[in-house]
Design a protein around this motif. Structure first.
Motif, short mmCIF file in Angstrom:
data_model
loop_
_atom_site.label_atom_id
_atom_site.label_comp_id
_atom_site.label_asym_id
_atom_site.label_seq_id
_atom_site.Cartn_x
_atom_site.Cartn_y
_atom_site.Cartn_z
N LEU A 15 124.87 66.94 45.92
CA LEU A 15 123.55 67.34 45.43
C LEU A 15 122.59 67.58 46.58
N VAL A 19 116.66 68.16 44.98
CA VAL A 19 116.97 67.97 43.55
C VAL A 19 116.95 66.49 43.21
N VAL A 20 117.52 65.67 44.08
CA VAL A 20 117.53 64.22 43.85
C VAL A 20 116.10 63.68 43.85
N ALA A 23 114.59 64.40 40.57
CA ALA A 23 115.09 63.50 39.53
C ALA A 23 114.40 62.14 39.60
N ILE A 193 119.80 58.72 38.08
CA ILE A 193 119.42 59.74 39.05
C ILE A 193 120.50 60.81 39.15
N SER A 197 119.95 64.62 38.05
CA SER A 197 120.10 65.58 39.15
C SER A 197 121.07 66.69 38.77
N THR A 201 120.14 70.61 38.50
CA THR A 201 120.94 71.60 39.23
C THR A 201 121.39 72.72 38.30
#
Length: 230
Positions: A15, A19-20, A23, A193, A197, A201
């Motif tokens: 990832l 993006v993380v 989240a 998470i 995530s 995505t």
């Protein structure tokens, strides 16, 4: 202390840190302006590989004459070997001139890589960066910059809490590093998470497809797309 499983680490490594971070924000785990290192440190690895790992923390002074013989590297090597791999070394400079400090060279990078480290972070400087890129190309390095000299390095405390450019790090914390920077990932919320995530995505992939489609409009972009919530 609990550590992430190999499966969780592999999923996280697939990832993007941005993006993380999204989240973590959607889940309301912490304020959105915390949990990452500032732009005072920069990526010095040529390929900027994405790595994840458990933090090995320590403080070091390399700009004050040593008060005891030796650097203390053996204890750091043992700490890297003791924590579940992969690991990321986080060194806080506590000398009087951090931009003239040096906390990593080619020998230390290759040795810690053999012991399970995949990345390095410091608010000070490093050296031998070309050798590090050549000998351990998968080793991610974030630091303030580079210097040629070895200084007077002295590792003072291993396993302590450190704060590096706004990012607070406890020994064992889960970190991820990629071209965007360094992010702390709260282990106690890791499954949520990772789930969110993946949803973000997939959402972003569909959104990019729409943006490049023949049917793209501003109204469609604004009204028909909502980022997944927790």
């Amino acid at each position: 202390m609990q550590y992430a499983s190999k499966e969780q680490l592999e999923t996280l490594r697939g990832l993007e840190s941005s993006v993380v971070a999204n989240a973590i924000d959607r889940l309301g785990i912490r304020p959105p302006t915390t949990g990452f290192a500032s732009a005072q440190v920069r990526c010095l690895s040529s390929a900027a590989p994405r790595v994840v790992g458990h933090a090995v923390t320590c403080s070091e002074d390399t700009t004050t004459p040593r008060m005891t013989p030796g650097r203390g590297l053996a204890d750091l090597y043992r700490a890297v070997a003791d924590i579940p791999a992969p690991s990321i070394i986080a060194i806080k400079d506590i000398g009087h001139d951090r931009l003239r400090s040096v906390h990593l060279g080619a020998v230390m990078a290759t040795a810690t890589y053999r012991l399970g480290a995949v990345g390095f972070l410091s608010d000070g400087a490093v050296r031998d960066i070309d050798d590090i890129r050549e000998k351990v190309p998968g080793y991610q390095v974030f630091a303030a910059g580079t210097v040629p000299a070895e200084g007077a390095p002295h590792i003072l405390e291993i396993g302590r809490y450190v704060e590096i450019c706004g990012l607070g790090i406890h020994h064992g914390d889960l970190l991820m590093m990629d071209a965007d920077g360094i992010l702390s990932v709260p282990f106690e919320h890791l499954d949520d998470i990772l789930r969110l995530s993946r949803e973000i995505t997939d959402f972003e992939h569909a959104r990019f497809q729409y943006i490049f489609s023949d049917g793209f409009t501003i109204d469609g972009l604004v009204n028909n797309w909502r980022t997944p919530k927790a």
